[in-house]
Design a protein around this motif. Structure first.
Motif, PDB file in Angstrom:
ATOM      1  N   MET A  24       0.837  -1.215   0.000  1.00 42.92           N
ATOM      2  CA  MET A  24       0.000   0.000   0.000  1.00 42.92           C
ATOM      3  C   MET A  24       0.865   1.256   0.000  1.00 42.92           C
ATOM      4  O   MET A  24       0.568   2.218  -0.716  1.00 42.92           O
ATOM      5  N   LEU A  25       1.945   1.278   0.785  1.00 39.25           N
ATOM      6  CA  LEU A  25       2.807   2.456   0.854  1.00 39.25           C
ATOM      7  C   LEU A  25       3.553   2.680  -0.462  1.00 39.25           C
ATOM      8  O   LEU A  25       3.705   3.822  -0.906  1.00 39.25           O
ATOM      9  N   VAL A  26       4.001   1.620  -1.096  1.00 39.39           N
ATOM     10  CA  VAL A  26       4.681   1.750  -2.394  1.00 39.39           C
ATOM     11  C   VAL A  26       3.706   2.286  -3.441  1.00 39.39           C
ATOM     12  O   VAL A  26       4.060   3.156  -4.245  1.00 39.39           O
ATOM     13  N   GLY A  27       2.475   1.795  -3.420  1.00 39.73           N
ATOM     14  CA  GLY A  27       1.465   2.300  -4.347  1.00 39.73           C
ATOM     15  C   GLY A  27       1.192   3.782  -4.137  1.00 39.73           C
ATOM     16  O   GLY A  27       1.061   4.545  -5.094  1.00 39.73           O
ATOM     17  N   LEU A  29       3.290   5.991  -2.797  1.00 41.88           N
ATOM     18  CA  LEU A  29       4.469   6.718  -3.251  1.00 41.88           C
ATOM     19  C   LEU A  29       4.481   6.846  -4.771  1.00 41.88           C
ATOM     20  O   LEU A  29       4.788   7.909  -5.319  1.00 41.88           O
ATOM     21  N   TYR A  30       4.102   5.777  -5.461  1.00 43.79           N
ATOM     22  CA  TYR A  30       4.032   5.806  -6.926  1.00 43.79           C
ATOM     23  C   TYR A  30       3.038   6.869  -7.400  1.00 43.79           C
ATOM     24  O   TYR A  30       3.338   7.664  -8.292  1.00 43.79           O
ATOM     25  N   LYS A  31       1.855   6.895  -6.783  1.00 45.61           N
ATOM     26  CA  LYS A  31       0.845   7.891  -7.171  1.00 45.61           C
ATOM     27  C   LYS A  31       1.331   9.301  -6.880  1.00 45.61           C
ATOM     28  O   LYS A  31       1.082  10.231  -7.661  1.00 45.61           O
ATOM     29  N   MET A  32       2.030   9.480  -5.751  1.00 43.75           N
ATOM     30  CA  MET A  32       2.544  10.811  -5.402  1.00 43.75           C
ATOM     31  C   MET A  32       3.601  11.272  -6.403  1.00 43.75           C
ATOM     32  O   MET A  32       3.631  12.438  -6.789  1.00 43.75           O
ATOM     33  N   CYS A  33       4.450  10.347  -6.825  1.00 38.99           N
ATOM     34  CA  CYS A  33       5.502  10.710  -7.781  1.00 38.99           C
ATOM     35  C   CYS A  33       4.936  11.023  -9.164  1.00 38.99           C
ATOM     36  O   CYS A  33       5.535  11.804  -9.908  1.00 38.99           O
ATOM     37  N   LYS A  34       3.820  10.423  -9.517  1.00 38.02           N
ATOM     38  CA  LYS A  34       3.197  10.686 -10.827  1.00 38.02           C
ATOM     39  C   LYS A  34       2.539  12.060 -10.890  1.00 38.02           C
ATOM     40  O   LYS A  34       2.351  12.602 -11.982  1.00 38.02           O
ATOM     41  N   LEU A  35       2.194  12.621  -9.752  1.00 35.87           N
ATOM     42  CA  LEU A  35       1.494  13.902  -9.729  1.00 35.87           C
ATOM     43  C   LEU A  35       2.386  15.016 -10.266  1.00 35.87           C
ATOM     44  O   LEU A  35       3.516  15.200  -9.822  1.00 35.87           O
ATOM     45  N   GLN A  36       1.872  15.724 -11.246  1.00 33.95           N
ATOM     46  CA  GLN A  36       2.576  16.892 -11.756  1.00 33.95           C
ATOM     47  C   GLN A  36       2.099  18.085 -10.923  1.00 33.95           C
ATOM     48  O   GLN A  36       1.053  18.675 -11.206  1.00 33.95           O
TER      49      GLN A  36
END
Length: 78
Positions: A24-27, A29-36
């Motif tokens: 869940m935490l990796v997911g 982090l992935y969503k946060m990094c995708k945010l422009q």
């Protein structure tokens, strides 16, 4: 956690929770990094915009995931 085990059934409850929480935490982090976060201005000389809606959505996601992790740890202690 590094493990040679590949069979989910060989993990104890604590290890399963750890793996699920990590996923869940990796997911998140992935969503946060995708945010422009910064949206470039469309015209030269104009100010860039901040994606406040996107940031708020990621903040809500984080709160939900942290709540789920807390709940899973609380249930485990019972």
């Amino acid at each position: 956690m590094c493990s040679e085990r590949t069979d989910w059934l060989q993990y104890n409850d604590r290890e399963k929770r750890l793996v699920q929480n990590t996923i869940m935490l990796v997911g998140l982090l992935y969503k946060m990094c995708k945010l422009q976060l910064v949206i470039p201005a469309k015209t030269e000389g104009a100010l860039n915009l901040v994606d406040m809606d996107g940031a708020e959505n990621r903040r809500s996601d984080a709160k939900m995931i942290l709540r789920k992790i807390h709940e899973s740890e609380t249930k485990a202690e019972e």
